[in-house]
Design a protein around this motif. Structure first.
Motif, PDB file in Angstrom:
ATOM      1  N   LEU A 162      -8.127  -3.485  -5.344  1.00 17.41           N
ATOM      2  CA  LEU A 162      -7.069  -3.697  -4.354  1.00 17.41           C
ATOM      3  C   LEU A 162      -6.075  -4.701  -4.919  1.00 17.41           C
ATOM      4  O   LEU A 162      -6.467  -5.807  -5.322  1.00 17.41           O
ATOM      5  CB  LEU A 162      -7.652  -4.260  -3.052  1.00 17.41           C
ATOM      6  CG  LEU A 162      -8.587  -3.350  -2.248  1.00 17.41           C
ATOM      7  CD1 LEU A 162      -9.295  -4.154  -1.153  1.00 17.41           C
ATOM      8  CD2 LEU A 162      -7.820  -2.175  -1.638  1.00 17.41           C
ATOM      9  N   ASP A 182       0.799  -1.239   0.000  1.00 21.94           N
ATOM     10  CA  ASP A 182       0.000   0.000   0.000  1.00 21.94           C
ATOM     11  C   ASP A 182       0.825   1.278   0.000  1.00 21.94           C
ATOM     12  O   ASP A 182       0.409   2.298   0.565  1.00 21.94           O
ATOM     13  CB  ASP A 182      -1.009  -0.007   1.168  1.00 21.94           C
ATOM     14  CG  ASP A 182      -2.219  -0.892   0.841  1.00 21.94           C
ATOM     15  OD1 ASP A 182      -2.434  -1.197  -0.352  1.00 21.94           O
ATOM     16  OD2 ASP A 182      -2.940  -1.281   1.776  1.00 21.94           O
ATOM     17  N   GLU A 197     -10.941  -4.597   2.775  1.00 20.00           N
ATOM     18  CA  GLU A 197      -9.688  -4.024   3.305  1.00 20.00           C
ATOM     19  C   GLU A 197      -9.277  -4.709   4.602  1.00 20.00           C
ATOM     20  O   GLU A 197      -8.096  -4.969   4.833  1.00 20.00           O
ATOM     21  CB  GLU A 197      -9.871  -2.522   3.539  1.00 20.00           C
ATOM     22  CG  GLU A 197      -9.932  -1.721   2.241  1.00 20.00           C
ATOM     23  CD  GLU A 197     -10.250  -0.243   2.464  1.00 20.00           C
ATOM     24  OE1 GLU A 197      -9.911   0.568   1.582  1.00 20.00           O
ATOM     25  OE2 GLU A 197     -10.844   0.103   3.511  1.00 20.00           O
ATOM     26  N   SER A 217      -6.524   0.137   7.162  1.00 20.29           N
ATOM     27  CA  SER A 217      -6.768   1.000   6.002  1.00 20.29           C
ATOM     28  C   SER A 217      -7.569   2.244   6.411  1.00 20.29           C
ATOM     29  O   SER A 217      -7.287   3.344   5.949  1.00 20.29           O
ATOM     30  CB  SER A 217      -7.531   0.236   4.921  1.00 20.29           C
ATOM     31  OG  SER A 217      -6.737  -0.814   4.448  1.00 20.29           O
ATOM     32  N   GLU A 234      -5.895  -7.066   5.277  1.00 21.21           N
ATOM     33  CA  GLU A 234      -4.916  -6.499   6.219  1.00 21.21           C
ATOM     34  C   GLU A 234      -4.964  -7.221   7.554  1.00 21.21           C
ATOM     35  O   GLU A 234      -5.111  -6.606   8.587  1.00 21.21           O
ATOM     36  CB  GLU A 234      -5.209  -5.004   6.415  1.00 21.21           C
ATOM     37  CG  GLU A 234      -4.396  -4.084   5.523  1.00 21.21           C
ATOM     38  CD  GLU A 234      -2.999  -3.823   6.095  1.00 21.21           C
ATOM     39  OE1 GLU A 234      -2.510  -4.636   6.894  1.00 21.21           O
ATOM     40  OE2 GLU A 234      -2.415  -2.799   5.713  1.00 21.21           O
TER      41      GLU A 234
END
Ligand SMILES: *Cc1c(COP(=O)(O)O)cnc(C)c1O
Length: 376
Positions: free
Chosen positions: A50, A29, A203, A213, A207
């Protein structure tokens, strides 16, 4: 030897990777990842894109987002790469394979409805060779039966169906940036998300189950573990390689399409004489020249043609062994209905060298060698 595939390389990748290192931003990211996300969203119209560590992982993420549970059923073609099935088998789903259409080698949309039961949760069309499945019909079936659609668009970056980007039509779309695909980062992929309400869940799953995020956007002042999850973020060094290619996506696409068209035109005569069949691109589909394949008469002829090409310094390959005939396919799935085309058509198919930068002289050599084989 003319290779079957060469990973795409434009020259700017090296500089961008060096920049990622100088930025001291080599984890996920970072700035290059953000550029790629923006590009993918602009190009496809998805609410969110993503990057992931592979298309396999993007498919896994889609299966997690759909909360696929043991005993749920998922409908997919048997003529595909095992990753399409893995993502759902990992969640304990039963794989229900249906036959393909012989023209595009894509799932036969007219066979899907009969395979639906009260356990069915999702349909997973695979856009083989970057040529679209019949998405209007598939989306209509999904709506009427309240099923999710996950597009395996691993091969379909830059392809369209009736003006819509493949991967952005179903609920989720999964791209691959493996070195064998049109745009690459070595190993990598992306998930496209249609419903904005699903972005935050995606997200979090990507993660490690945290809301990091949201934290990074400054919407909360500390982040925490909120759900189960995994780590699906690629390094920004890999994203730097990909960004160099997405920036020049039209250049790569046009180069591949030109090679594809040369093959296509050159084999018209062999097709007319009934020796081979060329790929079919249905009305309304814009493809991306992911691959050029021919279909020989049968398995025996295909084997002989591959050997003849190899003797003449050309690598041609075949795929896929239908999943329902593989040990894992038998363990996790069933073939619904008749296998009229899946096995028979996959036995005949061979792929010719196709990559960015394939030279005219190499294409001509491949064409001449195939023609010589049929003159024998
Ligand atoms: C390449 C491919 C995948 C897997 O992609 P990875 O990025 O290597 O995980 C999945 N499905 C299809 C149809 C593919 O061609």
């Amino acid at each position: 030897m003319i290779p079957f595939n060469v990973p795409p390389f434009l020259g700017t990748e090296t500089n961008y990777i060096a920049k990622a290192i100088e930025n001291h931003k080599i984890c996920g990211d970072g700035p290059f990842t953000k550029e790629c996300h923006q590009w993918l969203e602009n190009k496809t119209g998805a609410a969110k894109a993503l990057l992931t560590t592979s298309c396999t992982d993007a498919l896994e993420l889609a299966a997690l987002l759909l909360d696929i549970q043991p005993g749920d059923e998922v409908i997919l073609p048997s003529f595909t790469f095992c990753s399409t099935a893995d993502a759902f088998a990992l969640r304990g789903a039963k794989l229900v394979f249906v036959d393909i259409r012989p023209d595009t080698m894509n799932i036969d949309e007219t066979k899907i409805e009969d395979a639906i039961t009260d356990k069915t949760k999702a349909i997973v069309p695979v856009h083989y060779a970057g040529v679209a499945c019949e998405m209007d019909t598939i989306m209509d079936i999904a709506r009427r039966h309240n099923l999710a659609v996950v597009e395996d668009a691993a091969q379909a970056v830059m392809s369209e169906y009736k003006g819509k980007a493949l991967g952005a039509i179903g609920d989720y779309g999964c791209y691959s940036f493996h070195e064998t695909k049109n745009y690459s980062m070595g190993e990598g992929g992306a998930i496209l998300i249609k419903d904005p309400a699903k972005i935050e869940d995606a997200e979090i799953l990507r993660e490690k189950g945290t809301n990091r995020s949201v934290f990074l956007r400054g919407q909360i002042d500390k982040y925490t573990w909120v759900n189960y999850g995994s780590s699906y973020l690629p390094s920004d060094m890999n994203a730097a390689y990909l960004w160099a290619q997405l920036e020049e996506a039209d250049k790569i696409n046009n180069d591949r399409l030109a090679s594809w068209q040369k093959y296509y035109d050159a084999f018209e005569d062999l097709e007319k004489k009934g020796f081979v069949q060329r790929p079919v691109i249905p009305e309304g589909c814009k493809h991306n020249a992911h691959m050029f394949y021919l279909k020989a008469k049968n398995l025996e002829e295909r084997t002989a043609l591959i050997s003849f090409l190899k003797e003449n310094g050309i690598l041609a390959v075949f795929h896929y062994i239908p999943l329902h005939s593989a040990p894992a396919g038998q363990k996790f799935g069933v073939f619904h209905g008749e296998d009229k085309y899946t096995t028979a058509e996959s036995d005949r198919l061979l792929r010719l060298p196709m990559y960015y930068g394939l030279t005219d002289s190499d294409i001509n050599k491949v064409i001449d060698t195939v023609i010589r084989f049929y003159q024998k």
